[in-house]
Design a protein around this motif. Structure first.
Motif, PDB file in Angstrom:
ATOM      1  N   ARG A 210       0.630  -1.093   0.117  1.00 50.53           N
ATOM      2  CA  ARG A 210       0.054  -0.112   0.023  1.00 50.53           C
ATOM      3  C   ARG A 210       0.776   1.237   0.006  1.00 50.53           C
ATOM      4  O   ARG A 210       0.646   2.313  -0.686  1.00 50.53           O
ATOM      5  CB  ARG A 210      -0.953  -0.109   1.344  1.00 50.53           C
ATOM      6  CG  ARG A 210      -2.104  -1.009   1.057  1.00 50.53           C
ATOM      7  CD  ARG A 210      -3.145  -0.838   2.197  1.00 50.53           C
ATOM      8  NE  ARG A 210      -2.580  -0.925   3.605  1.00 50.53           N
ATOM      9  CZ  ARG A 210      -2.606  -2.091   4.182  1.00 50.53           C
ATOM     10  NH1 ARG A 210      -3.212  -3.037   3.482  1.00 50.53           N
ATOM     11  NH2 ARG A 210      -2.113  -2.004   5.498  1.00 50.53           N
ATOM     12  N   GLN A 211       1.852   1.249   0.619  1.00 50.38           N
ATOM     13  CA  GLN A 211       2.878   2.299   0.666  1.00 50.38           C
ATOM     14  C   GLN A 211       3.371   2.543  -0.402  1.00 50.38           C
ATOM     15  O   GLN A 211       3.404   3.843  -1.061  1.00 50.38           O
ATOM     16  CB  GLN A 211       4.164   2.209   1.775  1.00 50.38           C
ATOM     17  CG  GLN A 211       4.769   3.274   1.916  1.00 50.38           C
ATOM     18  CD  GLN A 211       3.989   4.614   2.325  1.00 50.38           C
ATOM     19  OE1 GLN A 211       3.373   4.362   3.438  1.00 50.38           O
ATOM     20  NE2 GLN A 211       4.376   5.810   2.018  1.00 50.38           N
ATOM     21  N   VAL A 212       3.944   1.494  -1.228  1.00 51.49           N
ATOM     22  CA  VAL A 212       4.324   1.890  -2.573  1.00 51.49           C
ATOM     23  C   VAL A 212       3.210   2.264  -3.717  1.00 51.49           C
ATOM     24  O   VAL A 212       3.540   3.273  -4.405  1.00 51.49           O
ATOM     25  CB  VAL A 212       4.954   0.235  -3.429  1.00 51.49           C
ATOM     26  CG1 VAL A 212       5.426   0.559  -4.654  1.00 51.49           C
ATOM     27  CG2 VAL A 212       6.058  -0.166  -2.560  1.00 51.49           C
ATOM     28  N   ILE A 213       2.204   1.791  -3.530  1.00 54.02           N
ATOM     29  CA  ILE A 213       1.101   2.193  -4.473  1.00 54.02           C
ATOM     30  C   ILE A 213       0.830   3.839  -4.123  1.00 54.02           C
ATOM     31  O   ILE A 213       0.457   4.884  -4.787  1.00 54.02           O
ATOM     32  CB  ILE A 213      -0.264   1.415  -4.201  1.00 54.02           C
ATOM     33  CG1 ILE A 213      -0.211   0.117  -4.692  1.00 54.02           C
ATOM     34  CG2 ILE A 213      -1.315   2.179  -5.052  1.00 54.02           C
ATOM     35  CD1 ILE A 213      -1.020  -0.879  -4.359  1.00 54.02           C
ATOM     36  N   LEU A 217       1.112   6.917  -6.495  1.00 53.05           N
ATOM     37  CA  LEU A 217       0.008   7.734  -6.969  1.00 53.05           C
ATOM     38  C   LEU A 217       0.366   9.468  -6.663  1.00 53.05           C
ATOM     39  O   LEU A 217       0.056  10.338  -7.411  1.00 53.05           O
ATOM     40  CB  LEU A 217      -1.267   7.400  -5.842  1.00 53.05           C
ATOM     41  CG  LEU A 217      -1.930   6.118  -6.610  1.00 53.05           C
ATOM     42  CD1 LEU A 217      -3.448   5.827  -5.374  1.00 53.05           C
ATOM     43  CD2 LEU A 217      -2.283   6.387  -7.895  1.00 53.05           C
ATOM     44  N   LEU A 218       1.201   9.415  -5.421  1.00 53.36           N
ATOM     45  CA  LEU A 218       1.482  10.896  -4.970  1.00 53.36           C
ATOM     46  C   LEU A 218       2.578  11.308  -6.288  1.00 53.36           C
ATOM     47  O   LEU A 218       2.599  12.554  -6.496  1.00 53.36           O
ATOM     48  CB  LEU A 218       2.319  10.822  -3.601  1.00 53.36           C
ATOM     49  CG  LEU A 218       2.675  11.994  -3.345  1.00 53.36           C
ATOM     50  CD1 LEU A 218       1.455  12.938  -2.894  1.00 53.36           C
ATOM     51  CD2 LEU A 218       3.632  12.060  -1.834  1.00 53.36           C
ATOM     52  N   GLU A 219       3.311  10.536  -6.718  1.00 50.87           N
ATOM     53  CA  GLU A 219       4.514  10.812  -7.599  1.00 50.87           C
ATOM     54  C   GLU A 219       3.786  11.428  -8.927  1.00 50.87           C
ATOM     55  O   GLU A 219       4.023  12.426  -9.542  1.00 50.87           O
ATOM     56  CB  GLU A 219       5.415   9.895  -7.818  1.00 50.87           C
ATOM     57  CG  GLU A 219       6.503  10.237  -8.918  1.00 50.87           C
ATOM     58  CD  GLU A 219       7.365   9.192  -9.148  1.00 50.87           C
ATOM     59  OE1 GLU A 219       8.312   9.231  -9.918  1.00 50.87           O
ATOM     60  OE2 GLU A 219       7.396   8.070  -8.228  1.00 50.87           O
ATOM     61  N   HIS A 220       2.752  10.607  -9.260  1.00 45.64           N
ATOM     62  CA  HIS A 220       1.873  10.792 -10.521  1.00 45.64           C
ATOM     63  C   HIS A 220       1.148  12.118 -10.448  1.00 45.64           C
ATOM     64  O   HIS A 220       0.962  12.872 -11.302  1.00 45.64           O
ATOM     65  CB  HIS A 220       1.147   9.763 -11.124  1.00 45.64           C
ATOM     66  CG  HIS A 220       1.887   8.431 -11.589  1.00 45.64           C
ATOM     67  ND1 HIS A 220       2.503   8.589 -12.776  1.00 45.64           N
ATOM     68  CD2 HIS A 220       1.967   7.251 -11.192  1.00 45.64           C
ATOM     69  CE1 HIS A 220       3.034   7.474 -12.990  1.00 45.64           C
ATOM     70  NE2 HIS A 220       2.822   6.605 -12.062  1.00 45.64           N
ATOM     71  N   THR A 221       0.731  12.342  -9.342  1.00 44.44           N
ATOM     72  CA  THR A 221      -0.225  13.553  -8.949  1.00 44.44           C
ATOM     73  C   THR A 221       0.788  14.737  -8.874  1.00 44.44           C
ATOM     74  O   THR A 221       0.279  15.821  -9.636  1.00 44.44           O
ATOM     75  CB  THR A 221      -1.051  13.593  -7.563  1.00 44.44           C
ATOM     76  OG1 THR A 221      -1.760  12.183  -7.459  1.00 44.44           O
ATOM     77  CG2 THR A 221      -1.713  14.496  -7.236  1.00 44.44           C
ATOM     78  N   ASP A 294       8.242  10.682 -18.762  1.00 44.91           N
ATOM     79  CA  ASP A 294       7.092   9.642 -18.507  1.00 44.91           C
ATOM     80  C   ASP A 294       6.608   9.201 -19.752  1.00 44.91           C
ATOM     81  O   ASP A 294       6.333   8.171 -20.152  1.00 44.91           O
ATOM     82  CB  ASP A 294       6.185  10.270 -17.532  1.00 44.91           C
ATOM     83  CG  ASP A 294       6.212   9.578 -16.132  1.00 44.91           C
ATOM     84  OD1 ASP A 294       6.958   8.801 -16.409  1.00 44.91           O
ATOM     85  OD2 ASP A 294       5.310   9.706 -15.472  1.00 44.91           O
ATOM     86  N   ALA A 295       6.382  10.330 -20.724  1.00 43.90           N
ATOM     87  CA  ALA A 295       5.812  10.087 -22.088  1.00 43.90           C
ATOM     88  C   ALA A 295       6.833   9.035 -22.789  1.00 43.90           C
ATOM     89  O   ALA A 295       6.348   8.117 -23.644  1.00 43.90           O
ATOM     90  CB  ALA A 295       5.568  11.123 -22.651  1.00 43.90           C
ATOM     91  N   ALA A 296       8.122   9.364 -22.915  1.00 47.73           N
ATOM     92  CA  ALA A 296       9.026   8.573 -23.204  1.00 47.73           C
ATOM     93  C   ALA A 296       9.229   7.147 -22.888  1.00 47.73           C
ATOM     94  O   ALA A 296       9.310   6.300 -23.651  1.00 47.73           O
ATOM     95  CB  ALA A 296      10.468   9.425 -23.510  1.00 47.73           C
ATOM     96  N   ASP A 297       9.006   7.073 -21.678  1.00 47.61           N
ATOM     97  CA  ASP A 297       8.928   5.518 -21.252  1.00 47.61           C
ATOM     98  C   ASP A 297       7.829   4.833 -21.617  1.00 47.61           C
ATOM     99  O   ASP A 297       7.855   3.745 -21.612  1.00 47.61           O
ATOM    100  CB  ASP A 297       9.134   5.874 -19.520  1.00 47.61           C
ATOM    101  CG  ASP A 297      10.336   6.362 -19.245  1.00 47.61           C
ATOM    102  OD1 ASP A 297      11.257   6.164 -20.026  1.00 47.61           O
ATOM    103  OD2 ASP A 297      10.329   6.614 -18.002  1.00 47.61           O
ATOM    104  N   ARG A 298       6.462   5.436 -21.741  1.00 50.85           N
ATOM    105  CA  ARG A 298       5.516   4.689 -21.937  1.00 50.85           C
ATOM    106  C   ARG A 298       5.036   4.699 -23.383  1.00 50.85           C
ATOM    107  O   ARG A 298       4.350   4.059 -24.000  1.00 50.85           O
ATOM    108  CB  ARG A 298       4.094   5.629 -21.322  1.00 50.85           C
ATOM    109  CG  ARG A 298       4.060   5.501 -19.968  1.00 50.85           C
ATOM    110  CD  ARG A 298       2.616   6.056 -19.500  1.00 50.85           C
ATOM    111  NE  ARG A 298       2.408   7.456 -19.914  1.00 50.85           N
ATOM    112  CZ  ARG A 298       2.860   8.653 -19.072  1.00 50.85           C
ATOM    113  NH1 ARG A 298       3.235   8.304 -18.056  1.00 50.85           N
ATOM    114  NH2 ARG A 298       2.391   9.808 -19.519  1.00 50.85           N
ATOM    115  N   ARG A 299       6.084   5.104 -24.355  1.00 57.08           N
ATOM    116  CA  ARG A 299       6.142   4.781 -25.930  1.00 57.08           C
ATOM    117  C   ARG A 299       6.116   3.300 -26.091  1.00 57.08           C
ATOM    118  O   ARG A 299       6.811   2.595 -25.599  1.00 57.08           O
ATOM    119  CB  ARG A 299       7.309   5.538 -26.458  1.00 57.08           C
ATOM    120  CG  ARG A 299       6.867   7.021 -26.666  1.00 57.08           C
ATOM    121  CD  ARG A 299       8.019   7.266 -27.919  1.00 57.08           C
ATOM    122  NE  ARG A 299       9.363   7.596 -27.019  1.00 57.08           N
ATOM    123  CZ  ARG A 299      10.371   7.944 -27.334  1.00 57.08           C
ATOM    124  NH1 ARG A 299      10.244   8.721 -28.611  1.00 57.08           N
ATOM    125  NH2 ARG A 299      11.597   8.028 -26.537  1.00 57.08           N
TER     126      ARG A 299
END
Length: 431
Positions: A210-213, A217-221, A294-299
């Motif tokens: 749960r801490q990792v999640i 989420l905090l990082e993405h936010t 992030d966008a480059a990693d998700r290509r």
């Protein structure tokens, strides 16, 4: 140079060392075998003592005879018997001792089976033979804890429940009575301790997940908020600052007869606005770094789409200045993403090798789509293997590893009519 020294209290060091040592011993593969062997030796020693002092004549249908007027004194179990067979008692008691301890050796592999055998034998020993060993009680506690820790929790409680009833049913007195009472108190506690330890480990694992999640989420936010701020600055603030710079410059040029001081002030306003705009663009670049990364990693990973193959071949043509042809045989089909990625990387590495070891050579890239396989052929018209394949290179081994990883195979060698050939056979579309 700064040296940092840490002082560890001897008591803490001893405690941590003992705890770490116990965990290492318990985690070893041979720990249960060693524990079972040690308990079996102790059980045999106790069984020999019990067989000498407690022959259990009633269990074998023998009569007990005592002189008239003498009372029977109970020692560790049944009274001594005249004419008993000590060897028979020794065998029976020894087998009981082994049956209550040796299954511990299988505890890590088969915890349920080992716990059932040990519990049944430990309960049978005082009921049918009026004997019990300390090693047997220890084996019962170990099995109960291990079963509650890693096996079926219901079975662990079920196997521990009869011991309090057994303590009430078996007459108290002697060593066997004391051990039964001890097992009645500790067997349920051992099973519950294993269950509690398992629940605590699961709670810690779930808490860590749960801490990792939550951190993710905090990082993405935070990244989303930075991207939103960058958009607002770009769309609103930067637009207004640029308008200030344009209007100041326009006012300086459009107003005739403006005093020199006023023109200088307007020029300064324009310079300040342009400097602010430059700084804001630098800030926007910092705010957008994470989002762009992030966008480059998700290509998506490259595959065998025609546009991707053409881009790969165009890069090879621009780098070498020679002809590179793409030949497709059979109707193209969509393959597994891992297979397409492996094929793309094999073509890429083969073109790189041809450009490096056969400069100026033309290259043909052929893809043969079959029903159950994809066949890749990358052929150049260079001087051949000796000039194309240097000793100690990693390109060919890397291509072979990629092909093998997806269930295919790769072959390299001289091509018919000269040149070098890379041939790969990869799994085709699933039927």
């Amino acid at each position: 140079m700064t040296t940092t020294m840490a002082f560890v209290h001897p008591a803490d060091d001893r405690t941590g060392g003992w705890a770490a040592g116990r965990r290492r011993i318990a985690a070893t593969r041979h720990a249960p075998v060693a524990a079972g062997a040690l308990l079996a030796v102790l059980a045999l020693a106790e069984s020999i003592a019990h067989a000498r002092d407690t022959p259990l004549a009633k269990a074998f249908g023998r009569a007990v005879t005592t002189p008239v007027g003498e009372s029977i004194v109970h020692g560790g179990g049944a009274p001594p018997v005249e004419g008993g067979n000590p060897a028979l008692y020794l065998v029976v008691f020894g087998l009981l001792g082994l049956a209550t301890t040796l299954p511990v050796a299988l505890l890590w592999a088969q915890p349920a089976a080992a716990a059932v055998v040990v519990s049944a034998t430990v309960m049978l020993s005082p009921v049918a033979f009026h004997t019990l060993t300390v090693a047997g009680v220890a084996a019962q506690l170990i099995c109960g804890y291990r079963l509650g820790r890693t096996g079926s929790q219901r079975l662990a409680v079920l196997l521990a429940a009869p011991f309090p009833i057994l303590a009430l049913a078996v007459p108290a007195g002697g060593e066997a009575g004391v051990l039964i009472l001890l097992a009645a108190c500790l067997a349920p506690a051992a099973a519950l301790a294993g269950i509690a330890r398992r629940a605590r480990a699961e709670a810690l694992e779930n808490g860590a997940a749960r801490q990792v999640i939550a951190d993710t989420l905090l990082e993405h936010t935070a990244r989303g908020e930075r991207a939103r701020i960058a958009r607002e600055l770009h769309d609103v603030v930067a637009h207004h600052i640029s308008m200030v710079a344009v209007q100041a410059e326009t006012a300086r040029l459009a107003v005739p007869g403006m005093p020199a001081a006023g023109a200088e002030r307007l020029s300064a306003i324009g310079d300040t606005a342009r400097a602010a705009l430059t700084e804001m663009r630098r800030l926007l670049g910092v705010l957008r770094e994470d989002a762009e990364a992030d966008a480059a990693d998700r290509r998506p990973q490259p595959g065998l789409r025609l546009a991707e193959l053409n881009e790969l071949l165009d890069q090879a043509r621009q780098a070498s200045g020679t002809g590179v042809r793409l030949i497709l045989r059979g109707p193209p089909v969509t393959l597994d993403p891992g297979v397409e990625l492996a094929a793309h990387r094999i073509v890429q590495e083969a073109l790189t090798n041809a450009r490096r070891h056969a400069p100026g050579a033309a290259v043909d890239v052929e893809l043969h789509y079959g029903g159950d396989a994809l066949r890749l052929l990358i052929r150049d018209n260079g001087p051949g293997p000796r000039a194309s394949v240097p000793a100690g290179g990693h390109g060919l081994s890397g291509m072979r590893e990629r092909a093998t990883a997806v269930g295919g195979e790769l072959r390299t060698g001289p091509a018919a009519g000269g040149g070098f050939l890379v041939e790969a056979r990869l799994p085709g579309a699933a039927g």
